[in-house]
Design an enzyme around this catalytic site. Structure first.
Site, PDB file in Angstrom:
ATOM      1  N   TYR A   4      26.228  36.016  39.768  1.00 46.89           N
ATOM      2  CA  TYR A   4      27.231  36.143  40.403  1.00 46.89           C
ATOM      3  C   TYR A   4      26.887  35.331  42.045  1.00 46.89           C
ATOM      4  O   TYR A   4      25.536  35.712  42.473  1.00 46.89           O
ATOM      5  CB  TYR A   4      27.690  37.472  41.090  1.00 46.89           C
ATOM      6  CG  TYR A   4      28.621  37.311  42.230  1.00 46.89           C
ATOM      7  CD1 TYR A   4      30.022  37.083  42.059  1.00 46.89           C
ATOM      8  CD2 TYR A   4      28.451  37.569  43.626  1.00 46.89           C
ATOM      9  CE1 TYR A   4      31.240  37.085  43.036  1.00 46.89           C
ATOM     10  CE2 TYR A   4      29.349  37.342  44.550  1.00 46.89           C
ATOM     11  CZ  TYR A   4      30.698  37.374  44.443  1.00 46.89           C
ATOM     12  OH  TYR A   4      31.557  37.213  45.260  1.00 46.89           O
TER      13      TYR A   4
ATOM     14  N   ASP B  37      19.038  32.364  44.515  1.00 49.29           N
ATOM     15  CA  ASP B  37      20.036  33.040  45.372  1.00 49.29           C
ATOM     16  C   ASP B  37      19.686  34.309  45.764  1.00 49.29           C
ATOM     17  O   ASP B  37      19.608  35.345  44.776  1.00 49.29           O
ATOM     18  CB  ASP B  37      21.246  33.161  44.428  1.00 49.29           C
ATOM     19  CG  ASP B  37      22.392  33.806  45.078  1.00 49.29           C
ATOM     20  OD1 ASP B  37      22.215  34.399  46.182  1.00 49.29           O
ATOM     21  OD2 ASP B  37      23.547  33.996  44.576  1.00 49.29           O
TER      22      ASP B  37
ATOM     23  N   LYS C 272      24.755  37.730  53.637  1.00 49.95           N
ATOM     24  CA  LYS C 272      24.955  39.071  53.965  1.00 49.95           C
ATOM     25  C   LYS C 272      24.570  39.606  55.275  1.00 49.95           C
ATOM     26  O   LYS C 272      24.686  39.031  56.161  1.00 49.95           O
ATOM     27  CB  LYS C 272      24.349  39.779  52.684  1.00 49.95           C
ATOM     28  CG  LYS C 272      24.779  39.453  51.571  1.00 49.95           C
ATOM     29  CD  LYS C 272      26.352  39.986  51.342  1.00 49.95           C
ATOM     30  CE  LYS C 272      26.523  40.154  49.787  1.00 49.95           C
ATOM     31  NZ  LYS C 272      28.044  40.677  49.411  1.00 49.95           N
TER      32      LYS C 272
END
Length: 442
Positions: free
Chosen positions: A161, A242, A269
């Protein structure tokens, strides 16, 4: 309590009914939302049956819903809320920046401060550019790799993801950006290396999470990730880590813990201090393609790339609230909680296990070894939903999928209370899996 598959379904239905009965205001707000938002939702991950929570306010590591129920927050805004909901240092930085003007349409000192902090913190990032989300960061990193190598293909992994437009849970999502992707199995180094070598002249990059996040906090085998590093070097492809979620691991992200230096890294984030944020960066020779002072520079626009709220909050967060020594301690605290939960599951003979790295954890309703999402195929998601709903009634909030991201605001007593709540739930629900255990012993 009835046992077997029917008993599990009945327990879930009872838990849903109990949840709904105690939250009339939440239901009313959900019904109102459905008149304007598809399914009453604008962020898919937040939905859960029978209808999702609606939070009225939050402070420290506590949430309060619109019906007045309070929860200890172990989800931490899916890892973006590392600093808790009311950290005074972060709030002051946001307020001070806003008092100087909101949207300025020009460079400010804040982006310089944050860029310096990011490049200092993550050794592989020699130059960095900011975006508004981790999704954008990954999209821009892919574009940089394709431009730098002159190739088009991207190697990704099942279960990966990388944002709303780069999702590979069961293969490419219908809403994915139209990249030419090769799909490999996570933690299968020989298969990934074979694909890279077979398509050596066309693969621009490998995009990989050093720990699968959305797919269940499944850590990458160090040998698997090292093999990707070596094979990308041999084939001329770039390696993109990532670390939107895992950059909080220790003082320099999971890449530092592994001793692997990727060519590019995507961030997001918590590094925005709780505001919208993303970043991509890495080798200077790749990132210099975006230097607008050079002829033929790659464009990279975004009205809020350098918004002062994220820049100011991100800088004080990374340098004052979460400096390297705090990051190491918080990572150790998460490792400790994972060990406690594993012991609780074993002692109860419950069909659960916990995976993750540091302050990122996930509970799974299976005891089978987990190396890839395929290993979850035999698990029973109803048990996970039941644990989620039971924890809400005990006053603890995790993701419906079992995911947790611990914030700095969580106290030792709150974490101890959470472990005790899990123990109570396992004791109460033991008849649901006790027959299966008895059958295995016969």
């Amino acid at each position: 309590m009835r046992t077997g598959s029917g008993a599990v379904s009945a327990a879930v239905e009872d838990a849903r009914a109990r949840y709904a009965a105690r939250r009339p205001r939440t239901l009313a707000l959900h019904d109102r939302a459905q008149a304007f938002l598809p399914g009453g939702n604008t962020r898919s991950v937040l939905y859960h049956p029978p209808f999702p929570l609606r939070i009225a306010r939050a402070w420290d590591a506590v949430l309060e819903d619109v019906d007045g129920h309070q929860y200890v927050d172990l989800l931490g805004e899916y890892s973006a809320g590392l600093y808790g909901h009311s950290n005074p240092v972060v709030i002051k930085a946001m307020a001070d920046a806003l008092h100087e003007g909101i949207s300025r349409g020009a460079h400010t000192r804040y982006e310089v401060d944050l860029a310096e902090a990011v490049c200092t913190r993550f050794a592989s990032i020699e130059r960095v550019r900011f975006t508004n989300s981790g999704t954008e960061a990954n999209l821009m990193a892919l574009s940089a790799a394709r431009a730098f190598t002159g190739r088009d293909r991207v190697l990704v992994f099942r279960g990966g993801y990388h944002g709303g437009l780069l999702t590979f849970k069961d293969g490419p999502s219908p809403v994915n950006a139209p990249y030419d992707v090769l799909l490999a199995e996570y933690n299968d180094a020989p298969a990934a290396q074979a694909l890279l070598r077979e398509h050596a002249g066309t693969v621009a990059c490998v995009l990989v999470e050093p720990m699968l996040g959305s797919a269940g906090c499944i850590p990458g085998d160090p040998a698997f990730l090292a093999a990707l590093r070596e094979t990308t070097r041999q084939t001329g492809a770039l390696l993109i880590f990532d670390e939107v979620m895992t950059s909080r691991t220790g003082s320099g992200g999971l890449q530092a813990r592994l001793g692997i230096r990727p060519d590019l890294t995507a961030l997001g984030k918590y590094i925005g201090g709780g505001s919208s944020f993303g970043a991509f960066g890495g080798r200077a020779e790749v990132m210099e393609l975006f230097d607008p002072g050079r002829p033929g520079a790659l464009p990279h626009a975004g009205t809020f790339n350098n918004n002062v709220i994220s820049m100011a909050a991100g800088h004080v967060g990374l340098t004052q609230v979460y400096p390297p020594e705090i990051a190491e301690r918080h990572t150790a605290r998460g490792d400790g909680l994972r060990g406690e939960l594993a012991q609780v599951f074993r002692a109860a003979g419950a069909p659960f296990q916990v995976t993750g790295v540091g302050s990122l954890l996930a509970v799974h309703p299976t005891t089978a070894p987990l190396r890839s999402p395929a290993d979850l195929s035999g698990s029973d998601p109803r048990l996970l939903e039941l644990l989620f709903l039971d924890l809400l009634e005990q006053g603890y909030y995790i993701a419906p999928r079992g995911y947790m991201a611990l914030s700095l605001a969580l106290t030792s007593s709150q974490l101890a209370g959470f472990v005790q709540a899990v123990e109570r739930i396992l004791h109460t629900r033991a008849p649901l899996w006790a027959p299966a255990a008895a059958n295995r012993q016969q």
